[in-house]
Design an enzyme around this catalytic site. Structure first.
Site, short mmCIF file in Angstrom:
data_model
loop_
_atom_site.label_atom_id
_atom_site.label_comp_id
_atom_site.label_asym_id
_atom_site.label_seq_id
_atom_site.Cartn_x
_atom_site.Cartn_y
_atom_site.Cartn_z
N SER A 64 0.81 -1.21 0.00
CA SER A 64 0.00 0.00 0.00
C SER A 64 0.86 1.27 0.00
O SER A 64 1.74 1.39 -0.83
CB SER A 64 -0.96 -0.06 1.18
OG SER A 64 -2.09 0.71 0.90
N LYS B 98 4.24 2.14 -2.36
CA LYS B 98 4.66 3.34 -3.07
C LYS B 98 6.10 3.65 -2.65
O LYS B 98 6.97 3.98 -3.45
CB LYS B 98 3.78 4.55 -2.72
CG LYS B 98 2.25 4.31 -2.79
CD LYS B 98 1.47 5.57 -2.42
CE LYS B 98 0.07 5.36 -1.84
NZ LYS B 98 -0.90 4.68 -2.62
N TRP C 244 -9.72 0.39 -5.64
CA TRP C 244 -9.22 1.71 -5.22
C TRP C 244 -7.79 1.91 -5.72
O TRP C 244 -7.37 3.01 -6.04
CB TRP C 244 -9.28 1.76 -3.69
CG TRP C 244 -8.88 3.04 -3.02
CD1 TRP C 244 -7.85 3.20 -2.13
CD2 TRP C 244 -9.49 4.33 -3.13
NE1 TRP C 244 -7.78 4.49 -1.69
CE2 TRP C 244 -8.78 5.21 -2.29
CE3 TRP C 244 -10.57 4.82 -3.86
CZ2 TRP C 244 -9.11 6.56 -2.16
CZ3 TRP C 244 -10.90 6.18 -3.73
CH2 TRP C 244 -10.18 7.02 -2.89
N HIS D 61 -7.59 -5.71 -0.51
CA HIS D 61 -6.37 -4.93 -0.28
C HIS D 61 -5.63 -5.47 0.94
O HIS D 61 -6.06 -5.30 2.07
CB HIS D 61 -6.81 -3.48 -0.04
CG HIS D 61 -5.68 -2.52 0.13
ND1 HIS D 61 -4.86 -2.16 -0.93
CD2 HIS D 61 -5.23 -1.85 1.21
CE1 HIS D 61 -3.97 -1.29 -0.49
NE2 HIS D 61 -4.16 -1.08 0.80
C1 GTR Z 1 -5.48 4.48 1.65
C2 GTR Z 1 -4.85 5.33 0.56
C3 GTR Z 1 -4.06 4.45 -0.37
C4 GTR Z 1 -3.18 3.47 0.35
C5 GTR Z 1 -3.80 2.92 1.64
C6 GTR Z 1 -2.83 2.26 2.62
O1 GTR Z 1 -6.26 5.20 2.50
O2 GTR Z 1 -5.86 5.99 -0.12
O3 GTR Z 1 -3.29 5.26 -1.26
O4 GTR Z 1 -1.96 4.03 0.62
O5 GTR Z 1 -4.44 3.90 2.37
O6 GTR Z 1 -1.67 2.65 2.73
O7 GTR Z 1 -3.29 1.36 3.30
#
Ligand code: GTR
Length: 400
Positions: free
Chosen positions: A238, A242, A329, A380
């Site tokens: 997540s 990045k 997402w 996710h």
């Molecule tokens: C979310 C965000 C994503 C991702 C995620 C995470 O809220 O929108 O870009 O980074 O968090 O890190 O779990």
């Protein structure tokens, strides 16, 4: 600005991606031109327009690694576990606590290195692992977080399958991302930011600070004799996915990069504006990227770069991107396309870096070559199934 997320493929705007081999009037026809001209120019664009450069410190900052603890019976006796404290020569003295697992019987192990969200104590339900006392994701910004951190002890065992990792002969190094920089907007005063002048518009946010911390952590492994610091794969899920991509892009001493469900600002193409968009991410997490990146909310076409070039910056080192079917997402298709279109610099080094793949594979199947990809069935997350693919990929590229 309306930032309602789009999940309809037919509503994805038409777009033209920047050519990874032609940047700022420079063209890379071979690996030499890529390394000497186009790669540095691309990296500079990502620094200036998105992640932010590391400011120049007033005094040089040195680091120091101190061993805190060691147990020989971690993970049911399979691993030696250590804790190290990484400190810095600055009065602000942020400290990064490394949790290290060493496979037994391996002399110089390759390693996976990745940050965690809620403290090292999530990795195993063992009261001997030091509790994170700083900010952890999901807790209050200020004040005492220890009860929350304690409640989360051992909750990350599936995300960090140490048994699998050490069984395959790899070491694991993790630390809480909040040790490097707490994940909230504080005007860049806490974490490692405190050791540097206040950032200008083109200088770092939190993701760039995390990447800087990962580089310092990797360098410090030179003092851990059981680990081969030249064979470290940087991995993240997540927002930390990045970070893993940016860490590997800016620091060529990372031997491999793995991005798990990294989405917008990670592997997903910004121009597709599918799921989370640049505008949404900047609104919700103004501290992640630099000031300049704010210009591109709802205005992705003006970005001088896109995320396939972030993948390409890792060439010729092995890179792996993974998505999940239920993680719209993060735009699974956009994550796949970044690998596909990020292959151009890789082709300067080898013929079929992505193994001739042109279509997103069905769920559960890992594809590629020195560039790898899979789409997991599910939401996710990072799971043992993901790790299974990562370990196979590492066996191919990190083992001697
Ligand atoms: C979310 C965000 C994503 C991702 C995620 C995470 O809220 O929108 O870009 O980074 O968090 O890190 O779990």
């Amino acid at each position: 600005m309306g930032f309602e997320p789009n999940y309809d493929e037919s509503q994805v705007p038409g777009y033209a991606l920047p050519d990874p081999l032609a940047v700022g009037g420079l063209v890379a026809e071979d690996a030499k031109a890529w390394e000497e001209k186009v790669r540095p120019a691309t990296l500079a664009l990502f620094e200036r327009e998105m992640f932010g450069a590391v400011p120049v410190p007033v005094e040089p900052i040195n680091e120091d690694l101190a061993l805190e603890s060691e147990v020989a019976d971690a993970c049911g006796g399979k691993a030696v576990r250590r804790e190290y404290l990484l400190g810095f020569s600055h009065e602000a003295n942020p400290q990064i606590r490394l949790l290290v697992y060493l496979p037994k019987g391996v002399e110089k192990a390759p390693a996976f290195m990745g940050l965690n969200f809620r403290g090292n104590q999530i990795v195993e339900k063992d009261p001997r692992i030091t509790l994170e006392t700083g900010f952890v994701l999901g807790a209050k910004k200020e004040g005492d977080n220890t009860a929350f951190a304690e409640k989360n002890r051992g909750t990350g065992v599936d995300r960090w399958p140490v048994d699998m990792i050490v069984d395959r002969g790899y070491a694991l190094v993790t630390a809480c991302c909040g040790d490097i920089d707490p994940d909230y907007h504080d005007g860049f005063k806490n974490g490692v930011h405190a050791m540097f002048p206040a950032p200008k518009e083109d200088e770092w946010g939190t993701i760039s600070a995390w990447a800087w911390g990962l580089s310092r952590m990797r360098a410090a492994l030179a003092e851990v004799p059981e680990i081969d610091e030249t064979r470290v794969a940087v991995i993240g899920h997540s927002r930390l996915g990045k970070t893993a991509l940016w860490a590997a892009a800016r620091d060529e001493r990372f031997a491999m990069a793995i991005s798990n469900n990294s989405g917008c600002g990670g592997a997903a193409l910004s121009r597709r504006a599918f799921g989370e968009t640049v505008g949404r991410i900047n609104n919700r997490f103004p501290h992640w990227f630099n000031g300049n990146f704010k210009k591109y909310g709802g205005n992705e076409a003006d970005l001088p770069i896109d995320q396939h070039q972030l993948v390409g910056l890792i060439a010729p080192r092995p890179v792996y991107v993974a998505s999940a079917t239920g993680d719209r997402w993060a735009d699974p298709k956009g994550e796949f396309l970044s690998v596909l279109h990020g292959a151009a610099p890789y082709r300067l080094y080898s013929e079929k870096p992505f193994g001739g793949v042109t279509e997103q594979p069905e769920p559960g199947r890992s594809v590629g070559n020195v560039m790898g990809y899979h789409l997991r069935e599910g939401k996710h997350n990072i799971t043992r199934e993901d790790w299974g693919h990562y370990l196979d990929f590492a066996d191919r590229w990190l083992k001697k």
